[in-house]
Design an enzyme around this catalytic site. Structure first.
Site, PDB file in Angstrom:
ATOM      1  N   ASP A 110       0.873  -1.160   0.000  1.00  0.00           N
ATOM      2  CA  ASP A 110       0.000   0.000   0.000  1.00  0.00           C
ATOM      3  C   ASP A 110       0.919   1.220   0.000  1.00  0.00           C
ATOM      4  O   ASP A 110       1.881   1.262   0.772  1.00  0.00           O
ATOM      5  CB  ASP A 110      -0.819  -0.031   1.307  1.00  0.00           C
ATOM      6  CG  ASP A 110      -2.147   0.699   1.215  1.00  0.00           C
ATOM      7  OD1 ASP A 110      -2.166   1.802   0.653  1.00  0.00           O
ATOM      8  OD2 ASP A 110      -3.148   0.174   1.730  1.00  0.00           O
ATOM      9  N   GLU A 128      -7.149   3.120  -5.144  1.00  0.00           N
ATOM     10  CA  GLU A 128      -8.320   3.361  -4.313  1.00  0.00           C
ATOM     11  C   GLU A 128      -9.009   4.580  -4.909  1.00  0.00           C
ATOM     12  O   GLU A 128      -8.854   5.705  -4.429  1.00  0.00           O
ATOM     13  CB  GLU A 128      -7.951   3.616  -2.844  1.00  0.00           C
ATOM     14  CG  GLU A 128      -9.199   3.634  -1.965  1.00  0.00           C
ATOM     15  CD  GLU A 128      -9.119   4.540  -0.733  1.00  0.00           C
ATOM     16  OE1 GLU A 128     -10.011   4.443   0.106  1.00  0.00           O
ATOM     17  OE2 GLU A 128      -8.186   5.344  -0.618  1.00  0.00           O
ATOM     18  N   ASP A 186      -3.284   4.659  -2.158  1.00  0.00           N
ATOM     19  CA  ASP A 186      -4.249   5.293  -1.266  1.00  0.00           C
ATOM     20  C   ASP A 186      -4.805   6.573  -1.901  1.00  0.00           C
ATOM     21  O   ASP A 186      -4.056   7.360  -2.479  1.00  0.00           O
ATOM     22  CB  ASP A 186      -3.563   5.624   0.065  1.00  0.00           C
ATOM     23  CG  ASP A 186      -4.552   6.021   1.137  1.00  0.00           C
ATOM     24  OD1 ASP A 186      -5.476   5.227   1.402  1.00  0.00           O
ATOM     25  OD2 ASP A 186      -4.405   7.113   1.713  1.00  0.00           O
ATOM     26  N   HIS A 220     -10.884  -2.456   4.833  1.00  0.00           N
ATOM     27  CA  HIS A 220     -10.635  -1.968   6.185  1.00  0.00           C
ATOM     28  C   HIS A 220     -11.330  -0.636   6.481  1.00  0.00           C
ATOM     29  O   HIS A 220     -11.220  -0.135   7.593  1.00  0.00           O
ATOM     30  CB  HIS A 220      -9.126  -1.815   6.371  1.00  0.00           C
ATOM     31  CG  HIS A 220      -8.573  -0.775   5.447  1.00  0.00           C
ATOM     32  ND1 HIS A 220      -8.506  -0.959   4.075  1.00  0.00           N
ATOM     33  CD2 HIS A 220      -8.117   0.478   5.684  1.00  0.00           C
ATOM     34  CE1 HIS A 220      -8.029   0.131   3.521  1.00  0.00           C
ATOM     35  NE2 HIS A 220      -7.779   1.020   4.462  1.00  0.00           N
ATOM     36  N   ASP A 221     -11.974  -0.031   5.492  1.00  0.00           N
ATOM     37  CA  ASP A 221     -12.703   1.234   5.708  1.00  0.00           C
ATOM     38  C   ASP A 221     -14.214   1.021   5.658  1.00  0.00           C
ATOM     39  O   ASP A 221     -14.944   1.471   6.540  1.00  0.00           O
ATOM     40  CB  ASP A 221     -12.371   2.263   4.619  1.00  0.00           C
ATOM     41  CG  ASP A 221     -10.938   2.739   4.653  1.00  0.00           C
ATOM     42  OD1 ASP A 221     -10.340   2.767   5.742  1.00  0.00           O
ATOM     43  OD2 ASP A 221     -10.415   3.082   3.574  1.00  0.00           O
TER      44      ASP A 221
HETATM   45  O1  TEU Z   1      -9.256   5.961   2.610  1.00  0.00           O
HETATM   46  C1  TEU Z   1      -9.755   7.093   1.966  1.00  0.00           C
HETATM   47  C2  TEU Z   1     -11.169   7.379   2.197  1.00  0.00           C
HETATM   48  O2  TEU Z   1     -11.722   8.204   1.514  1.00  0.00           O
HETATM   49  C3  TEU Z   1     -11.819   6.623   3.297  1.00  0.00           C
HETATM   50  O3  TEU Z   1     -11.148   7.061   4.407  1.00  0.00           O
HETATM   51  C4  TEU Z   1     -13.290   6.797   3.486  1.00  0.00           C
HETATM   52  O4  TEU Z   1     -13.764   8.007   3.040  1.00  0.00           O
HETATM   53  C5  TEU Z   1     -13.613   6.668   4.940  1.00  0.00           C
HETATM   54  O5  TEU Z   1     -13.007   5.518   5.439  1.00  0.00           O
HETATM   55  C6  TEU Z   1     -15.082   6.574   5.159  1.00  0.00           C
HETATM   56  O6  TEU Z   1     -15.291   6.257   6.492  1.00  0.00           O
HETATM   57  C7  TEU Z   1      -7.881   5.760   2.646  1.00  0.00           C
HETATM   58  C8  TEU Z   1      -7.540   4.603   3.559  1.00  0.00           C
HETATM   59  O7  TEU Z   1      -8.068   3.405   3.035  1.00  0.00           O
HETATM   60  C9  TEU Z   1      -8.008   4.900   4.936  1.00  0.00           C
HETATM   61  O8  TEU Z   1      -7.816   3.824   5.814  1.00  0.00           O
HETATM   62  C10 TEU Z   1      -7.256   6.126   5.416  1.00  0.00           C
HETATM   63  O9  TEU Z   1      -7.722   6.512   6.676  1.00  0.00           O
HETATM   64  C11 TEU Z   1      -7.385   7.289   4.436  1.00  0.00           C
HETATM   65  O10 TEU Z   1      -7.179   6.906   3.092  1.00  0.00           O
HETATM   66  C12 TEU Z   1      -6.341   8.336   4.725  1.00  0.00           C
HETATM   67  O11 TEU Z   1      -5.082   7.867   4.345  1.00  0.00           O
END
Ligand code: TEU
Ligand code: CA
Length: 536
Positions: free
Chosen positions: A105, A271, A207, A333-334
């Site tokens: 990542d 992403e 990311d 994971h989000d």
């Molecule tokens: O996620 C980007 C993102 O837009 C998400 O955070 C989403 O909007 C959010 O989880 C909704 O709850 C990436 C990563 O996958 C995430 O884990 C990071 O926190 C974020 O970028 C910042 O780097």
């Protein structure tokens, strides 16, 4: 044909099932309650047995963990809690022996505020690394330079008193955004990519790939409107100037050129968190000059509804350039686990969803634990570790921690994840009910269902490479043909569905007892049941 010729003919990542590991939660080898890279190495045999061909690891680089690795303090090293560079080398090697590639990542939108560049940037307006970040003077009326708000809520600008300017953070204030208009920033990341590619890393998940570069004039975003996606309306504004800029494509194309100089070719998975399919396909460029795979969020964020989901897939298939390749994912994971979010934890529907992801045309991703039917874990507020979950608790049940709980390997204390004495960094889900060990020898288990479907996909040219063609289907069902001889029939409804014009042998089923059944031109599907039928 040598292996190399075959690779040239058809790249590996079109045919393989990929698997996402959240490293802190996969396997802990030193009893500190935190998963680590040696733990992943120990589980490579399991992953080979499961049949996967590549692993994406969430960030493993040194990080103060304000956002659990998404705040990187050094792009060319490994977080000591997770392991060492030598562990990465052993992982790459051990995985390669089993036909598995390692994808990292990378977080190019922002660094940690503890990164050396940012620490230097704070020392003065003329500092060497000042312009690596997005700095701006207060607006004419005083206050932040414009109306941008952070993805995680609140103003996206943080005032830095000693140097009298604001810096931009699209996420936490501990995650200052890099300035991708700066050629030096681009050059740094060229080197970072090469550093890992030279160590044998097969590619990167990028990311917030849509966010890297900002409007040069820092124009105000427009408010969200009625027709916008629910998530944008909650957020309050259209992210048209603080991200989603056209110039981002130049950066991704530059990265693709670097990838293409390697043999085997390295891959980029974005992403691409955009809400419109028309925007999503742009990240494939012509189909061969930008991302290899772009995550499809309109698909992932939808409900599992025969008509709606079918429509998203139909539109995606129509829009994607002929030389590009789809990718299907419902858990990460989000956004949480598809079983919980899209299927309300109904195990029958959950297996139908797994069948869908593994049989659509494109590369499927399986999130660790999805292969055994782990649901999101219910957590109390005092158990949360994710800053975002803590901000939004109540609105979003479990925040993002609920889908990050440790892998459930066995019913023993410690769940086979860590020692019986150790306190896991996040609480366990219900591991006595759902775990690998209990499912491994049960032919009807979720695990063996997932594994047999992956095996079927590996053996089937139709499932790996065949075209996608929607067929007529009864209400609440979804039937599609893959290639010439394979039909996938999914009944998402609560009624029995009779599917016509389907002839062949059942080769996969979401429920036991149907394998090898003959379908003589029609087949009845039980409520929330799916089958794969192969003619001849
Ligand atoms: O996620 C980007 C993102 O837009 C998400 O955070 C989403 O909007 C959010 O989880 C909704 O709850 C990436 C990563 O996958 C995430 O884990 C990071 O926190 C974020 O970028 C910042 O780097
Ligand atoms: Ca550990």
């Amino acid at each position: 044909m040598t292996n190399k010729d075959r690779d040239a003919a058809r790249p590996w990542w079109l045919d393989e099932v990929l698997y996402q590991i959240y490293p802190r939660s996969f396997a802990d080898t030193n009893g500190d309650g935190v998963g680590d890279i040696p733990g992943i190495i120990e589980r490579l045999d399991y992953l080979q047995w499961l049949g996967i061909g590549g692993i994406w690891l969430n960030p493993v680089m040194p990080s103060p963990n304000a956002d659990w690795g998404y705040d990187v303090a050094d792009y060319c090293d490994v977080h000591p809690e997770l392991g060492t560079l030598e562990d990465v080398d052993r992982l790459v090697e051990g995985a390669a022996e089993r036909g598995i590639r390692i994808i990292f990542d990378i977080v190019p939108n922002h660094t940690s505020d503890q990164h050396g560049w940012f620490k230097d940037a704070l020392t003065g307006r003329d500092a060497r690394y000042r312009d690596y970040y997005v700095w701006a003077d207060p607006s004419e009326s005083g206050g932040p330079p414009n109306n941008w708000i952070s993805v995680f809520g609140g103003n996206a600008w943080e005032w830095h008193e000693p140097t009298g300017q604001y810096y931009l953070h699209n996420f936490l204030d501990a995650q200052p955004d890099l300035d991708w208009w700066n050629e030096d920033v681009r050059a740094e990341f060229d080197d970072i990519l090469s550093f890992w590619f030279d160590r044998g890393i097969a590619g990167f998940r990028i990311d917030v790939a849509h966010a890297l570069i900002k409007d040069r004039a820092l124009r105000d975003n427009l408010p969200a409107a009625d027709e916008d996606h629910e998530r944008l309306k909650q957020h309050g504004q259209r992210q048209i100037y603080n991200m989603n800029r056209p110039e981002v494509h130049d950066i991704l194309k530059r990265w693709r050129k670097i990838c293409d100089t390697y043999d085997p070719q390295r891959i980029l998975i974005g992403e691409t968190f955009v809400y419109e399919l028309e925007r999503w396909v742009e990240y494939y460029g012509t189909g061969t000059d930008e991302l290899n795979l772009a995550f499809n969020f309109p698909f992932a964020l939808g409900q599992l509804d025969a008509e709606q989901t079918k429509e998203v897939v139909r539109a995606s298939e129509e829009l994607i350039p002929p030389d590009a390749w789809p990718v299907w994912m419902v858990s990460n994971h989000d956004i949480g686990r598809g079983l919980t979010r899209m299927c309300q934890n109904d195990p029958d529907l959950g297996r139908v969803l797994m069948m869908l992801v593994l049989t659509l045309r494109g590369t499927p991703f399986v999130y660790y634990g999805d292969e055994i039917g782990m649901p999101d874990t219910k957590l109390r507020r005092d158990q949360l570790r994710d800053p975002v979950g803590l901000r939004t608790f109540g609105e979003v049940a479990n925040g993002r921690d609920g889908c990050r709980t440790p892998m459930q390997w066995s019913a023993q204390p410690g769940a086979g994840f860590t020692t019986s004495e150790a306190e896991p960094w996040l609480p366990f889900g219900e591991y006595s009910a759902v775990n690998v060990e209990a499912q491994r020898d049960d032919p009807d288990s979720w695990l063996n269902f997932t594994r047999s479907l992956i095996q079927l996909r590996r053996e089937s040219e139709d499932l790996r490479a065949g075209g996608y063609q929607e067929m007529d289907s009864p209400d609440g069902s979804w039937v599609f043909r893959r290639g010439d001889n394979t039909v996938v029939a999914l009944n998402l409804s609560d009624e029995i569905a009779t599917v016509e014009e389907i002839e062949g042998t059942v080769r996969a089923s979401t429920t036991g007892g149907r394998i090898d059944e003959h379908a003589p031109g029609r087949i009845d599907l039980q409520p929330r049941q799916g089958v794969v039928v192969v003619a001849r």
